[in-house]
Write a protein that holds these residues in place. Structure first.
Motif, PDB file in Angstrom:
ATOM      1  N   TYR A 199       0.836  -1.200   0.000  1.00 49.28           N
ATOM      2  CA  TYR A 199       0.000   0.000   0.000  1.00 49.28           C
ATOM      3  C   TYR A 199       0.871   1.251   0.000  1.00 49.28           C
ATOM      4  O   TYR A 199       0.475   2.292  -0.525  1.00 49.28           O
ATOM      5  N   THR A 200       2.059   1.154   0.587  1.00 50.28           N
ATOM      6  CA  THR A 200       3.004   2.264   0.543  1.00 50.28           C
ATOM      7  C   THR A 200       4.290   1.846  -0.157  1.00 50.28           C
ATOM      8  O   THR A 200       4.743   2.505  -1.077  1.00 50.28           O
ATOM      9  N   ASP A 201       4.881   0.720   0.278  1.00 47.10           N
ATOM     10  CA  ASP A 201       6.136   0.279  -0.314  1.00 47.10           C
ATOM     11  C   ASP A 201       6.374  -1.182   0.053  1.00 47.10           C
ATOM     12  O   ASP A 201       5.642  -1.757   0.859  1.00 47.10           O
ATOM     13  N   GLY A 202       7.422  -1.780  -0.556  1.00 44.53           N
ATOM     14  CA  GLY A 202       7.802  -3.128  -0.206  1.00 44.53           C
ATOM     15  C   GLY A 202       7.470  -4.197  -1.221  1.00 44.53           C
ATOM     16  O   GLY A 202       7.037  -5.290  -0.843  1.00 44.53           O
ATOM     17  N   PRO A 203       7.662  -3.961  -2.535  1.00 42.09           N
ATOM     18  CA  PRO A 203       7.376  -5.001  -3.521  1.00 42.09           C
ATOM     19  C   PRO A 203       8.447  -6.096  -3.490  1.00 42.09           C
ATOM     20  O   PRO A 203       9.487  -5.952  -2.852  1.00 42.09           O
ATOM     21  N   ILE A 204       8.200  -7.173  -4.202  1.00 40.32           N
ATOM     22  CA  ILE A 204       9.204  -8.231  -4.329  1.00 40.32           C
ATOM     23  C   ILE A 204      10.151  -7.828  -5.456  1.00 40.32           C
ATOM     24  O   ILE A 204       9.893  -8.080  -6.638  1.00 40.32           O
ATOM     25  N   ASP A 205      11.232  -7.176  -5.072  1.00 42.79           N
ATOM     26  CA  ASP A 205      12.242  -6.778  -6.043  1.00 42.79           C
ATOM     27  C   ASP A 205      13.332  -7.851  -6.102  1.00 42.79           C
ATOM     28  O   ASP A 205      13.212  -8.916  -5.481  1.00 42.79           O
ATOM     29  N   VAL A 206      14.384  -7.575  -6.833  1.00 43.61           N
ATOM     30  CA  VAL A 206      15.425  -8.586  -7.032  1.00 43.61           C
ATOM     31  C   VAL A 206      16.059  -8.994  -5.706  1.00 43.61           C
ATOM     32  O   VAL A 206      16.266 -10.182  -5.436  1.00 43.61           O
ATOM     33  N   GLU A 207      16.349  -8.027  -4.853  1.00 43.20           N
ATOM     34  CA  GLU A 207      16.983  -8.333  -3.570  1.00 43.20           C
ATOM     35  C   GLU A 207      16.057  -9.146  -2.670  1.00 43.20           C
ATOM     36  O   GLU A 207      16.475 -10.132  -2.051  1.00 43.20           O
ATOM     37  N   ARG A 208      14.799  -8.741  -2.601  1.00 40.31           N
ATOM     38  CA  ARG A 208      13.849  -9.451  -1.751  1.00 40.31           C
ATOM     39  C   ARG A 208      13.635 -10.872  -2.271  1.00 40.31           C
ATOM     40  O   ARG A 208      13.565 -11.832  -1.497  1.00 40.31           O
ATOM     41  N   LYS A 209      13.541 -11.036  -3.578  1.00 41.19           N
ATOM     42  CA  LYS A 209      13.357 -12.361  -4.151  1.00 41.19           C
ATOM     43  C   LYS A 209      14.545 -13.259  -3.819  1.00 41.19           C
ATOM     44  O   LYS A 209      14.379 -14.438  -3.457  1.00 41.19           O
ATOM     45  N   ALA A 210      15.752 -12.715  -3.893  1.00 40.19           N
ATOM     46  CA  ALA A 210      16.938 -13.495  -3.582  1.00 40.19           C
ATOM     47  C   ALA A 210      16.936 -13.951  -2.127  1.00 40.19           C
ATOM     48  O   ALA A 210      17.282 -15.097  -1.816  1.00 40.19           O
ATOM     49  N   GLN A 211      16.526 -13.058  -1.214  1.00 40.13           N
ATOM     50  CA  GLN A 211      16.447 -13.418   0.198  1.00 40.13           C
ATOM     51  C   GLN A 211      15.452 -14.555   0.412  1.00 40.13           C
ATOM     52  O   GLN A 211      15.712 -15.502   1.165  1.00 40.13           O
ATOM     53  N   LEU A 212      14.315 -14.459  -0.266  1.00 40.73           N
ATOM     54  CA  LEU A 212      13.273 -15.468  -0.100  1.00 40.73           C
ATOM     55  C   LEU A 212      13.679 -16.808  -0.722  1.00 40.73           C
ATOM     56  O   LEU A 212      13.336 -17.869  -0.203  1.00 40.73           O
ATOM     57  N   LEU A 213      14.426 -16.771  -1.816  1.00 45.91           N
ATOM     58  CA  LEU A 213      14.915 -18.012  -2.406  1.00 45.91           C
ATOM     59  C   LEU A 213      15.977 -18.656  -1.514  1.00 45.91           C
ATOM     60  O   LEU A 213      16.050 -19.891  -1.424  1.00 45.91           O
ATOM     61  N   ASP A 214      16.779 -17.838  -0.842  1.00 46.46           N
ATOM     62  CA  ASP A 214      17.746 -18.383   0.125  1.00 46.46           C
ATOM     63  C   ASP A 214      17.000 -19.078   1.266  1.00 46.46           C
ATOM     64  O   ASP A 214      17.413 -20.145   1.732  1.00 46.46           O
ATOM     65  N   TRP A 215      15.914 -18.430   1.730  1.00 50.59           N
ATOM     66  CA  TRP A 215      15.096 -19.054   2.775  1.00 50.59           C
ATOM     67  C   TRP A 215      14.534 -20.382   2.286  1.00 50.59           C
ATOM     68  O   TRP A 215      14.569 -21.396   2.998  1.00 50.59           O
ATOM     69  N   ALA A 216      14.017 -20.397   1.054  1.00 51.20           N
ATOM     70  CA  ALA A 216      13.434 -21.625   0.516  1.00 51.20           C
ATOM     71  C   ALA A 216      14.481 -22.728   0.432  1.00 51.20           C
ATOM     72  O   ALA A 216      14.215 -23.894   0.778  1.00 51.20           O
ATOM     73  N   ALA A 217      15.679 -22.384  -0.002  1.00 57.90           N
ATOM     74  CA  ALA A 217      16.744 -23.380  -0.101  1.00 57.90           C
ATOM     75  C   ALA A 217      17.072 -23.962   1.272  1.00 57.90           C
ATOM     76  O   ALA A 217      17.320 -25.169   1.413  1.00 57.90           O
ATOM     77  N   ALA A 218      17.064 -23.094   2.307  1.00 57.39           N
ATOM     78  CA  ALA A 218      17.333 -23.561   3.672  1.00 57.39           C
ATOM     79  C   ALA A 218      16.245 -24.493   4.172  1.00 57.39           C
ATOM     80  O   ALA A 218      16.474 -25.300   5.081  1.00 57.39           O
ATOM     81  N   GLN A 219      15.041 -24.392   3.582  1.00 60.17           N
ATOM     82  CA  GLN A 219      13.932 -25.273   3.961  1.00 60.17           C
ATOM     83  C   GLN A 219      13.840 -26.494   3.048  1.00 60.17           C
ATOM     84  O   GLN A 219      12.865 -27.250   3.123  1.00 60.17           O
TER      85      GLN A 219
END
Length: 374
Positions: free
Chosen positions: A287-307
């Motif tokens: 609503y204000t900010d915080g889309p899934i950009d390249v950096e955020r996607k990379a962080q989330l993929l690292d999390w997924a790999a750890a799981q």
């Protein structure tokens, strides 16, 4: 005397009193205009205690206060002088203000003294918000009133929004009686139930999210987007600003062998599509900010790999209010490749931002538009 706290207006005092003592549950005298005037005046003169150097005040301290004093006599020197004059009498206050070039126009008449003392200050004292001077009889005319220091902390003008709400909640928990806490809790729960955003999950259960536009976007994702997009949708987690772990299906997460760091990574929502090969959908409501950009996607993929979740089983959705909304206009350009965007006001559509894949099925180029000669 200890350093004086920042001066506050009657309006700020009234607003804070209503937050601490909502009128749906408490005597309205706790948050009345004269009660607010009393808080503002006591903070002005530094009547906050208890302590060895506490400045004690009379009800007349609040009655004789006025706007010009708060606005134009704000230095510590002014405040100490005014407080001393108030201890000596009304005439001394008038004379002091005259020397400052201020006309004496007190907030309340003298016959309001009993109303302030009996209907406001005694109630505040009963709720641990005020203290009285030890050894001074109730019938004495000596100054004997002060705000409790922990209660005065709630009137810091720098406290705002979530920080203010947290400070009030802590004060209620630590200083109100059990019955008073129950009253305050009942009012808060009722307000939340009335104003909260009700989200119906795919299994028919209902969750309440805190009021706000981001919660409305999440409601749209769960109720509108998920049924259209996912084969068998499950809501694993929803977070919100006021409660970073508002809803987490611990049982299902454990069954899937997944853990989430609430303090570091928790997205606005985590959904799972149990159909096909199973896909984890990471949702950010913007609503204000915080889309899934390249950096955020990379962080989330690292999390997924750890799981132990393969990258091809993770998908990403950034949800907006509208294509015409300012956040969408500003941040669509920042979406990471391989992610989707969805808009609450156009629930049947979505956008995908990705590279064009050449799968070898392109048609041969047209070399001529002329029809062949038979």
């Amino acid at each position: 005397m200890t350093s004086l706290r920042p001066i506050i207006s009657r309006e700020l005092a009234a607003d804070r009193l209503l937050k601490v003592f909502p009128r749906e549950a408490f005597d309205t005298n706790l948050s009345s205009p004269i009660s607010a005037a009393g808080v503002a005046a006591l903070i002005y003169v530094g009547a906050v205690g208890p302590g060895t150097d506490t400045v004690w005040a009379r009800p007349s301290t609040a009655l004789w206060m006025q706007e010009d004093v708060l606005l134009h006599a704000a230095t510590e020197k002014h405040r100490v002088a005014w407080g001393k004059a108030a201890m000596r009498g009304r005439e001394k206050v008038a004379a002091l203000l005259d020397s400052w070039g201020i006309t004496f126009e007190q907030w309340y008449a003298q016959d309001s003294r009993e109303s302030l003392r009996d209907d406001s200050w005694n109630l505040l004292r009963a709720n641990n918000a005020m203290v009285t001077r030890p050894g001074v009889k109730t019938t004495s005319s000596a100054a004997r009133w002060a705000l409790a220091d922990h209660f005065a902390d709630l009137f810091d003008p720098m406290l705002e929004d979530d920080d203010l709400d947290a400070a009030i909640a802590t004060w209620v928990e630590n200083h109100m009686t059990t019955s008073a806490r129950a009253k305050a809790m009942a009012v808060r729960d009722h307000a939340r139930a009335t104003d909260a955003v009700r989200v119906t999950f795919p299994d028919g259960s209902v969750r309440l999210l805190e009021p706000g536009h981001a919660s409305l976007i999440l409601k749209g994702v769960v109720e509108e987007w998920a049924p259209r997009k996912l084969h068998t949708p499950l809501v694993l987690a929803i977070s919100e600003p006021g409660d970073k772990q508002a809803y987490v299906d611990e049982q299902r997460l454990q069954a899937l062998g997944v853990s989430i760091s609430v303090s570091q990574l928790l997205p606005d929502a985590l959904l799972f599509d149990a159909g096909a090969n199973g896909t984890f959908w990471v949702i950010e409501a913007v609503y204000t900010d915080g889309p899934i950009d390249v950096e955020r996607k990379a962080q989330l993929l690292d999390w997924a790999a750890a799981q132990s979740i393969p990258a091809h089983q993770v998908a990403f959705l950034t949800a907006f209010e509208s294509r015409n909304a300012s956040p969408a206009k500003r941040r669509l350009k920042d979406l990471a490749p391989g992610t989707f965007a969805w808009f609450r006001d156009e629930p049947a559509f979505e956008l995908r931002w990705d590279e064009i894949q050449d799968d070898g099925s392109k048609l041969a180029p047209v070399t001529s538009l002329k029809p062949k000669t038979p």
